[in-house]
Scaffold this motif. Structure first.
Motif: not given
Length: 322
Positions: A113-115, A119-123, A258-264
């Protein structure tokens, strides 16, 4: 002997030194080994207590070779450092465990999911963290940020400011994602070092503001105790399948909450030395949790507003004749 191996060591000199310091404080005779495809040209290999070459991660002999090298050097703990080795190590973790070797790696399902950034966005969204709006090629809003869904080290990313910037090579590339453009005039980019224990429970959150990035890694950064700590502690307290150090990237608005996740990235990141020097000792926790079977407690007493300015240094190797 509680020897440790850091794989794909490359230029991670500071990471190796942190493990040497924390390990010898527990066992003065213990050693930190490194492995790399070309160790002679890997600076971290020359400052470790010993190194050896390994095949490429994609080689079918990689796992067998790595296990053999661990057994030959009394290595009990393996620390991976690059994205491409995470899945194969996680998939084969039982092979290491049979030999009494611990690998600090997340579950294979979580790594996948991280790669895949889609799927990271969905997570992120599943855990209540917003992400930049994602577009398809038929509804682009310019400027638009373009990146491969499986990329790393900032490779292959660019900003298209108008339709003419999208070439045929881009429209034909099925790996590209088209995302909402986040302006650095409105947002700051943060990398957050999170420590998850064996039970995937969050124990520490250290946001690092990215001031200058070089080759995908932070060159200048500063620690910040801000809303990110509270949001992560509340929303990501339990991240199923996550273990060890995770580096999570987000955009944080300069003036609004406001926070937006982009990568893990489920591994130690290149900017981890700043987190370590701020007092969040993930290095020590890994050793204690995996080698001494100690429980890691929640920690928040790290130094905020600590600025890191990196510079190039030299590692000299005598009698190099290749």
């Amino acid at each position: 002997m509680m020897n440790i191996l850091i794989t794909s060591a490359g230029q991670r000199v500071s990471l190796v030194k942190s493990f040497q310091k924390e390990l010898t404080a527990i066992d003065k005779k213990a050693k930190v080994f490194t492995a790399d495809f070309n160790p002679m040209l890997a600076p971290a290999c020359h400052i470790s207590d010993g190194y050896f070459a390994v095949p490429k991660v994609t080689d079918q002999e990689y796992i067998g070779h790595l296990i053999k090298s661990c057994l030959n050097n009394d290595i009990k703990l393996v620390i991976p450092t690059i994205d491409t080795e995470l899945n194969i190590l996680s998939t084969n973790i039982s092979e290491f465990e049979k030999k009494g070797i611990h690998v600090v790696v997340s579950d294979a399902s979580f790594i996948k999911k991280c790669r895949d950034k889609r799927k990271t966005n969905e997570l992120f969204e599943r855990y209540g963290i917003d992400t930049p709006t994602q577009f398809n090629q038929n509804n682009l809003e310019f400027p638009v940020f373009v990146k491969p869904y499986d990329g790393s080290r900032s490779e292959g990313i660019f900003t298209a400011f108008e339709p003419s910037d999208i070439k045929d090579e881009h429209t034909n590339n099925k790996k590209l994602m088209y995302m909402e453009y986040i302006s650095d005039e409105e947002y700051d980019e943060f990398t957050i070092d999170c420590y998850y224990d064996k039970n995937s429970t969050l124990k520490c959150v250290v946001p690092r503001k990215r001031i200058l990035v070089r080759a995908g890694e932070v060159n200048k950064g500063v620690t910040k105790k801000n809303i990110i700590v509270n949001e992560f502690t509340k929303k990501l307290a339990k991240l199923e399948g996550a273990r060890g150090c995770l580096t999570i990237q987000v955009f944080l608005h300069k003036n609004k909450d406001i926070m937006k996740g982009i990568e893990i990235n489920p591994r130690f990141g290149g900017g981890y030395p700043l987190t370590y020097l701020s007092g969040a000792n993930y290095t020590k926790w890994v050793i204690e949790e995996y080698l001494l079977n100690k429980e890691v407690t929640d920690f928040s007493d790290w130094e905020s507003d600590l600025l890191m300015l990196r510079y190039d240094a030299e590692v000299l190797v005598s009698n190099y004749d290749k």
